[in-house]
Design a protein around this motif. Structure first.
Motif, PDB file in Angstrom:
ATOM      1  N   LYS A 132     -49.087  90.155  43.961  1.00 26.69           N
ATOM      2  CA  LYS A 132     -49.670  91.512  44.562  1.00 26.69           C
ATOM      3  C   LYS A 132     -48.965  92.635  44.152  1.00 26.69           C
ATOM      4  O   LYS A 132     -49.681  93.625  43.947  1.00 26.69           O
ATOM      5  CB  LYS A 132     -49.606  90.979  46.189  1.00 26.69           C
ATOM      6  N   GLU A 133     -47.609  92.742  44.221  1.00 30.39           N
ATOM      7  CA  GLU A 133     -46.579  93.643  43.583  1.00 30.39           C
ATOM      8  C   GLU A 133     -47.094  94.159  42.106  1.00 30.39           C
ATOM      9  O   GLU A 133     -47.132  95.251  41.954  1.00 30.39           O
ATOM     10  CB  GLU A 133     -45.184  93.154  43.759  1.00 30.39           C
ATOM     11  N   ALA A 153     -50.519  96.111  42.314  1.00 34.06           N
ATOM     12  CA  ALA A 153     -50.223  97.396  42.856  1.00 34.06           C
ATOM     13  C   ALA A 153     -49.429  98.255  41.722  1.00 34.06           C
ATOM     14  O   ALA A 153     -49.937  99.302  41.265  1.00 34.06           O
ATOM     15  CB  ALA A 153     -49.481  97.189  43.885  1.00 34.06           C
TER      16      ALA A 153
END
Length: 87
Positions: free
Chosen positions: A43-44, A47
């Protein structure tokens, strides 16, 4: 180099011998359960990799091994961002 709630960041050197080795930051996730580490790192990475700005470090790659998850990012020396903001 630095540590946070879920990971530690290390200064590393790329091993590509074809070019001048590049200095990177490797963020190693360690505090979460395995499935949460993988999900959080992905997820990081997703993003950060979508951001394109001169003042934001780029994310290059994510690696999920048998017992380690890490994210390679552009190295930004100069200390902790929090210390710079407080000054």
């Amino acid at each position: 180099m630095a540590s946070g709630a879920f990971a530690e960041v290390y200064k590393v050197k790329e091993r590509d011998q074809a070019q001048k080795p590049q200095i990177l930051a490797a963020k190693v996730y360690y505090e979460l359960a395995w499935d949460l580490r993988v999900a959080h790192a992905r997820k990081e990475f997703q993003a950060i990799s979508q951001l394109k700005h001169a003042n934001v470090c780029r994310a290059f790659d994510i690696f999920v091994g048998d017992d380690v998850v890490f994210l390679t990012m552009e190295f930004a020396g100069g200390g902790e961002l929090f210390d710079q903001i407080e000054a």
